[in-house]
Design a protein around this motif. Sequence first.
Motif, short mmCIF file in Angstrom:
data_model
loop_
_atom_site.label_atom_id
_atom_site.label_comp_id
_atom_site.label_asym_id
_atom_site.label_seq_id
_atom_site.Cartn_x
_atom_site.Cartn_y
_atom_site.Cartn_z
N MET A 90 58.90 60.24 119.32
CA MET A 90 59.00 60.18 117.85
C MET A 90 58.83 58.76 117.32
N VAL A 91 59.43 57.78 117.99
CA VAL A 91 59.31 56.39 117.54
C VAL A 91 57.86 55.92 117.68
N LEU A 92 57.24 56.21 118.81
CA LEU A 92 55.86 55.79 119.02
C LEU A 92 54.91 56.51 118.06
N PHE A 93 55.15 57.79 117.84
CA PHE A 93 54.31 58.55 116.92
C PHE A 93 54.48 58.05 115.49
N ALA A 94 55.70 57.69 115.11
CA ALA A 94 55.95 57.15 113.77
C ALA A 94 55.17 55.85 113.58
N ASP A 142 52.14 55.15 110.91
CA ASP A 142 52.18 54.04 109.96
C ASP A 142 50.92 53.18 110.06
N VAL A 143 50.50 52.87 111.27
CA VAL A 143 49.31 52.04 111.45
C VAL A 143 48.07 52.75 110.91
N ILE A 144 47.91 54.01 111.30
CA ILE A 144 46.74 54.77 110.83
C ILE A 144 46.79 54.94 109.32
N GLY A 145 47.96 55.27 108.79
CA GLY A 145 48.11 55.42 107.35
C GLY A 145 47.84 54.14 106.59
N TYR A 146 48.26 53.02 107.15
CA TYR A 146 48.05 51.71 106.51
C TYR A 146 46.56 51.38 106.41
N LEU A 172 50.60 60.26 105.96
CA LEU A 172 51.09 59.85 107.28
C LEU A 172 52.38 59.04 107.17
N PHE A 173 52.60 58.36 106.05
CA PHE A 173 53.84 57.62 105.84
C PHE A 173 55.04 58.58 105.80
N GLU A 174 54.83 59.75 105.21
CA GLU A 174 55.90 60.75 105.15
C GLU A 174 56.19 61.29 106.56
N VAL A 175 55.15 61.51 107.33
CA VAL A 175 55.32 61.95 108.72
C VAL A 175 56.10 60.90 109.50
N SER A 176 55.75 59.66 109.31
CA SER A 176 56.43 58.56 109.99
C SER A 176 57.90 58.52 109.62
N TRP A 177 58.18 58.62 108.34
CA TRP A 177 59.57 58.58 107.87
C TRP A 177 60.41 59.66 108.55
N TRP A 178 59.95 60.90 108.58
CA TRP A 178 60.74 61.99 109.15
C TRP A 178 60.88 61.84 110.66
N ASN A 179 59.88 61.30 111.32
CA ASN A 179 60.00 61.05 112.75
C ASN A 179 61.08 60.00 113.03
N MET A 180 61.10 58.94 112.26
CA MET A 180 62.12 57.91 112.44
C MET A 180 63.51 58.44 112.10
N PHE A 181 63.61 59.26 111.08
CA PHE A 181 64.90 59.82 110.68
C PHE A 181 65.48 60.68 111.82
N ILE A 182 64.68 61.58 112.36
CA ILE A 182 65.16 62.45 113.45
C ILE A 182 65.41 61.63 114.72
N LEU A 203 59.42 46.90 117.94
CA LEU A 203 60.21 48.06 118.36
C LEU A 203 59.50 48.82 119.48
N THR A 204 58.20 48.97 119.36
CA THR A 204 57.41 49.64 120.39
C THR A 204 57.50 48.89 121.72
#
Length: 166
Positions: A30-34, A38-42, A49-59, A131-132
């Motif tokens: 989840m951390v790596l996918f987030a 973020d990188v791809i979305g940026y 993709l930012f929303e996907v990243s947020w929920w992955n980090m939250f969980i 973090l990665t």
Amino acid sequence: MFEYLTNLNDHNLPYPDTIHPIVIHFVIAMVLFAFCCDVIGYFTRNFRLFEVSWWNMFIATIAIFVAIIFGQFEAGLAQPYEAAKSVLNTHTLIGWSLSGIIAAVTAWRYVIRARDPQRISIYYLGTGLILTAIVGLQVYLGDELVWVYGLHTVPVVEALRDGMLP
């Protein structure tokens, strides 16, 4: 308390196999996918993709504490021998540190999301890269505990029970 743990299996656990690796691999993914989202979305300006990243980090923030609880329990049952103790201690220290780091990064991500859900800063991406790298080091140490030192593997547990390891 230990009188309740008399029925340990050949992995030196009261349940069939280790749970810590199962939960922690979930957190790692989840951390790596987030970070990837973020990188791809940026770079692509795909803000979903930012929303996907947020929920992955939250969980992942919740799950890392579950992983640490099982990790501490299973480390205590592993009966680490002298050669493995320094690696296990380093792995434990970095694991607890990562729980705080991931929680802080997730809180920062929440603030970024609350201010403008369609933007993240390059500083946040840099932090994600750091973090990665820390997660990568932690994966290496965990792999070393299993594949080099054999914690919770049947041959090492048998050797410890027979007194063959110091």
